[in-house]
Design a protein around this motif. Structure first.
Motif, mmCIF file in Angstrom:
data_model
loop_
_atom_site.group_PDB
_atom_site.id
_atom_site.type_symbol
_atom_site.label_atom_id
_atom_site.label_comp_id
_atom_site.label_asym_id
_atom_site.label_seq_id
_atom_site.Cartn_x
_atom_site.Cartn_y
_atom_site.Cartn_z
ATOM 1 N N ARG A 274 -3.311 6.908 -9.887
ATOM 2 C CA ARG A 274 -3.679 6.992 -8.655
ATOM 3 C C ARG A 274 -3.800 8.717 -8.208
ATOM 4 O O ARG A 274 -4.775 8.896 -7.455
ATOM 5 N N ALA A 275 -2.946 9.461 -8.531
ATOM 6 C CA ALA A 275 -3.105 10.834 -8.689
ATOM 7 C C ALA A 275 -4.336 11.486 -9.152
ATOM 8 O O ALA A 275 -4.950 12.270 -8.543
ATOM 9 N N ARG A 276 -4.582 11.086 -10.308
ATOM 10 C CA ARG A 276 -5.691 11.532 -10.785
ATOM 11 C C ARG A 276 -7.188 11.261 -10.063
ATOM 12 O O ARG A 276 -8.019 12.196 -10.043
ATOM 13 N N LEU A 277 -7.370 9.876 -9.721
ATOM 14 C CA LEU A 277 -8.420 9.646 -8.632
ATOM 15 C C LEU A 277 -8.446 10.261 -7.486
ATOM 16 O O LEU A 277 -9.426 10.638 -7.203
ATOM 17 N N ARG A 278 -7.233 10.431 -6.768
ATOM 18 C CA ARG A 278 -7.319 11.044 -5.589
ATOM 19 C C ARG A 278 -7.667 12.791 -5.619
ATOM 20 O O ARG A 278 -8.477 13.181 -4.634
ATOM 21 N N GLN A 279 -7.289 13.187 -6.771
ATOM 22 C CA GLN A 279 -8.061 14.572 -6.671
ATOM 23 C C GLN A 279 -9.388 14.721 -6.795
ATOM 24 O O GLN A 279 -10.103 15.725 -6.507
ATOM 25 N N ALA B 39 -10.808 1.097 -10.087
ATOM 26 C CA ALA B 39 -10.773 2.648 -9.905
ATOM 27 C C ALA B 39 -12.122 2.955 -9.449
ATOM 28 O O ALA B 39 -13.255 2.684 -10.384
ATOM 29 N N THR B 40 -12.316 3.688 -8.336
ATOM 30 C CA THR B 40 -13.475 3.874 -7.874
ATOM 31 C C THR B 40 -13.733 5.485 -7.459
ATOM 32 O O THR B 40 -12.724 6.111 -6.741
ATOM 33 N N ILE B 41 -14.685 6.041 -7.828
ATOM 34 C CA ILE B 41 -14.915 7.515 -7.665
ATOM 35 C C ILE B 41 -16.354 7.735 -7.182
ATOM 36 O O ILE B 41 -17.319 7.295 -7.610
ATOM 37 N N PRO B 42 -16.438 8.355 -5.935
ATOM 38 C CA PRO B 42 -17.747 8.817 -5.235
ATOM 39 C C PRO B 42 -18.493 9.896 -6.337
ATOM 40 O O PRO B 42 -17.737 10.919 -6.855
ATOM 41 N N LEU B 43 -19.517 9.841 -6.429
ATOM 42 C CA LEU B 43 -20.501 10.630 -7.053
ATOM 43 C C LEU B 43 -21.044 11.676 -6.336
ATOM 44 O O LEU B 43 -21.445 12.888 -6.871
ATOM 45 N N THR B 44 -20.979 11.688 -4.910
ATOM 46 C CA THR B 44 -21.358 12.769 -4.048
ATOM 47 C C THR B 44 -20.066 13.852 -3.705
ATOM 48 O O THR B 44 -18.957 13.218 -3.784
ATOM 49 N N PRO B 45 -20.094 15.021 -3.401
ATOM 50 C CA PRO B 45 -19.017 15.691 -3.026
ATOM 51 C C PRO B 45 -18.144 15.176 -2.126
ATOM 52 O O PRO B 45 -18.607 14.937 -0.967
ATOM 53 N N THR C 85 -10.548 6.282 -5.305
ATOM 54 C CA THR C 85 -9.272 5.342 -4.769
ATOM 55 C C THR C 85 -9.275 4.348 -5.717
ATOM 56 O O THR C 85 -9.903 4.263 -6.950
ATOM 57 N N LEU C 86 -8.035 3.728 -5.593
ATOM 58 C CA LEU C 86 -7.293 2.721 -6.882
ATOM 59 C C LEU C 86 -6.863 1.418 -6.024
ATOM 60 O O LEU C 86 -6.367 1.434 -5.069
ATOM 61 N N ALA C 87 -7.483 0.001 -6.397
ATOM 62 C CA ALA C 87 -7.357 -0.953 -5.749
ATOM 63 C C ALA C 87 -6.504 -1.970 -7.054
ATOM 64 O O ALA C 87 -6.969 -1.856 -7.972
ATOM 65 N N ILE C 88 -5.684 -2.715 -6.615
ATOM 66 C CA ILE C 88 -4.955 -3.643 -7.414
ATOM 67 C C ILE C 88 -4.969 -5.094 -6.934
ATOM 68 O O ILE C 88 -4.540 -5.142 -5.992
ATOM 69 N N GLU C 89 -5.575 -6.121 -7.830
ATOM 70 C CA GLU C 89 -5.398 -7.540 -7.275
ATOM 71 C C GLU C 89 -4.619 -8.301 -8.391
ATOM 72 O O GLU C 89 -4.914 -8.285 -9.590
ATOM 73 N N SER C 90 -3.770 -8.908 -7.976
ATOM 74 C CA SER C 90 -2.751 -9.777 -9.130
ATOM 75 C C SER C 90 -2.125 -10.859 -8.205
ATOM 76 O O SER C 90 -1.695 -10.720 -7.092
ATOM 77 N N THR C 91 -1.864 -11.801 -9.162
ATOM 78 C CA THR C 91 -1.207 -13.086 -8.879
ATOM 79 C C THR C 91 -0.270 -13.483 -10.065
ATOM 80 O O THR C 91 -0.945 -13.499 -11.185
ATOM 81 N N PRO C 92 0.955 -13.711 -9.683
ATOM 82 C CA PRO C 92 1.772 -14.103 -10.891
ATOM 83 C C PRO C 92 1.271 -15.291 -11.761
ATOM 84 O O PRO C 92 0.887 -16.174 -11.060
ATOM 85 N N PRO D 8 0.727 -1.101 -0.159
ATOM 86 C CA PRO D 8 0.233 -0.052 -0.105
ATOM 87 C C PRO D 8 0.959 1.273 0.198
ATOM 88 O O PRO D 8 0.441 2.147 -0.760
ATOM 89 N N GLY D 9 2.206 1.349 0.649
ATOM 90 C CA GLY D 9 2.942 2.191 0.807
ATOM 91 C C GLY D 9 4.080 2.353 -0.165
ATOM 92 O O GLY D 9 4.833 3.204 0.121
ATOM 93 N N GLY D 10 4.117 1.345 -1.069
ATOM 94 C CA GLY D 10 5.548 1.097 -1.938
ATOM 95 C C GLY D 10 5.342 2.153 -2.862
ATOM 96 O O GLY D 10 4.494 2.762 -3.354
ATOM 97 N N THR D 11 6.564 2.247 -3.280
ATOM 98 C CA THR D 11 7.129 3.122 -4.462
ATOM 99 C C THR D 11 7.073 2.288 -5.698
ATOM 100 O O THR D 11 7.034 3.062 -6.920
ATOM 101 N N ARG D 12 6.986 1.038 -5.667
ATOM 102 C CA ARG D 12 7.023 0.240 -7.139
ATOM 103 C C ARG D 12 5.709 0.495 -7.948
ATOM 104 O O ARG D 12 4.820 0.523 -7.271
ATOM 105 N N ASP D 13 5.814 0.638 -9.277
ATOM 106 C CA ASP D 13 4.809 0.955 -9.793
ATOM 107 C C ASP D 13 4.729 -0.313 -10.913
ATOM 108 O O ASP D 13 5.436 -0.380 -11.998
#
Length: 427
Positions: free
Chosen positions: A391-396, A415-421, A400-407, A369-374
């Motif tokens: 992530r920066a675009r969504l945060r503005q 990517a989730t964006i609230p519709l309420t202010p 939020t952004l969530a990633i699920e992956s397995t090799p 969650p706090g890593g710098t690897r992209d």
């Protein structure tokens, strides 16, 4: 016999301007309207007190041999004081006039003690023109001379004659010095506030410029840079197959030309208002994602689009952010994952809109969650924005952004964006 009404009431003291008490609060060469009014008041008070003392002397001692000297010195005092009011001049000129007036006044008081209370305006003038220590010394001398004059006029000992002049002088000096220092502190505070406001405005301008540059870099990366990357791959493939499979090479060239045309539209739209070209002319997000999926279904990658929930009209910023997210994710899937199929799923709820981008590629270890690897970024640091840009675009927008992956099992980006202010989280 001296009447009690011979004691005029001293005028109140007030600072002329916010200046350092160590250098005097009055600058004759730079008077404000209040300075001029106060100077006029002090000059008027001095002339009135001088005329009253002269009239009293004439009525009581009209046959005195000192009368010509008294009248002459009174005229000199009045002329010098009025001339100073009419033409203030520099601080040095004001101090010279004050010295002349004080010298003449001392002589007049020694000749006629009834002129003593003319010292009250002189006290204020000294406080306004001289440094604090010099002004206090002069005020002390003036008050002492007034006490001596009062005692000479008195028929007997009266404590008021001894106490009143020093008390009046001390009050005038104390009030004046306090108000002057308070004005100086207030001016310093105003200067600090003005300086702070300027620094804050400069900081906000710098932050706004940096934020706009970052936003533009993301827009360019998700539109022009991704298209140019795809064109480069297609042209390289066409070059490799030009001799062995001319038909396939021509297909790659036509696809590259189509991407170039779309990139040109994106560039023109970017210059116009930075909105994605697929959202222009009132096209909704679902239609734009379907168009994107059809355009990206080539070269062994099949992209499907599916929409769930009501057909909600999304805010322009939210629609643009999700479309850019899909573009960036698909570009990375094509370039890095080796996937054969990808799916775009748009889910619209009452208060939230979500976009899922899934692929069946090689996958990768899920980032911390706090890593710098992209994991979605380009390995070349001079090219890639990838996950940080998404992530920066969504945060503005408070999203939020969530990633699920397995090799070996692909990846899902949500990517989730609230519709309420909502208040975006601090970066």
């Amino acid at each position: 016999m001296r009447h009690p009404d011979d004691h005029p009431q001293p005028p109140s003291a007030s600072p002329a301007s916010p200046a350092s008490p160590a250098s005097g609060a009055f600058a004759p060469g730079a008077q404000t309207r209040d300075d001029r009014l106060l100077s006029a008041l002090l000059t008027t008070a001095f002339v009135v007190l001088l005329a009253g003392a002269l009239l009293r002397y004439v009525l009581k001692h009209g046959d005195s041999d000192r009368l010509p000297w008294i009248v002459g010195l009174s005229v000199v005092l009045a002329v010098v004081q009025v001339a100073g009011q009419a033409r203030p001049g520099s601080r040095r000129a004001g101090r010279v006039r004050l010295a002349v007036v004080v010298a003449c006044w001392v002589v007049v008081v020694l000749l006629a003690p009834s002129f003593a209370w003319c010292a009250v305006p002189l006290i204020h003038t000294a406080l306004r023109l001289l440094p604090t220590r010099s002004a206090v010394a002069l005020v002390t001398a003036l008050a002492t001379l007034v006490v001596l004059a009062e005692l000479r006029l008195a028929d007997g000992f009266d404590p008021n004659h001894l106490l009143l002049p020093p008390v009046v002088a001390a009050l005038a000096t104390g009030v004046f010095v306090y108000l002057t220092r308070e004005a100086t502190r207030r001016q310093h505070l105003i200067d600090d506030l003005v300086r702070t406001r300027r620094e804050l405005a400069a900081t906000e301008r710098r932050e706004g410029t940096l934020a706009e540059r970052q936003r533009l870099s993301r827009e360019i990366h998700d539109s022009l840079a991704q298209g140019l990357s795809s064109q480069n791959m297609l042209l390289q493939a066409a070059d490799r197959q030009w001799d062995t499979d001319p038909q396939a090479a021509r297909t790659h060239l036509r696809t590259a030309a189509s991407i170039a045309a779309h990139g040109l539209t994106e560039a023109r739209r970017l210059v116009h208002d930075l909105a994605p070209a697929d959202l222009a002319e009132g096209a909704g997000l679902a239609q734009a994602l379907a168009t994107l999926a059809a355009r990206e279904s080539r070269d062994g990658l099949t992209v499907r689009f599916h929409a769930e929930g009501p057909d909600t009209h999304l805010p322009d910023q939210a629609a643009s952010a999700l479309l850019r997210t899909a573009q960036g994710a698909l570009a990375n899937i094509r370039e890095h994952s080796g996937a054969r199929t990808a799916a775009l799923t748009l889910t619209c709820l009452d208060d939230t809109v979500a976009l899922d981008v899934a692929d069946d590629g090689r996958g990768f270890p899920a980032p911390e969650p706090g890593g710098t690897r992209d994991p979605l970024g380009d390995p070349d640091p001079l090219r890639g924005h990838g996950l940080p840009a998404i992530r920066a675009r969504l945060r503005q927008l408070g999203g939020t952004l969530a990633i699920e992956s397995t090799p070996g099992e692909g990846a899902v980006l949500t990517a989730t964006i609230p519709l309420t202010p909502a208040t975006p989280p601090a970066p």
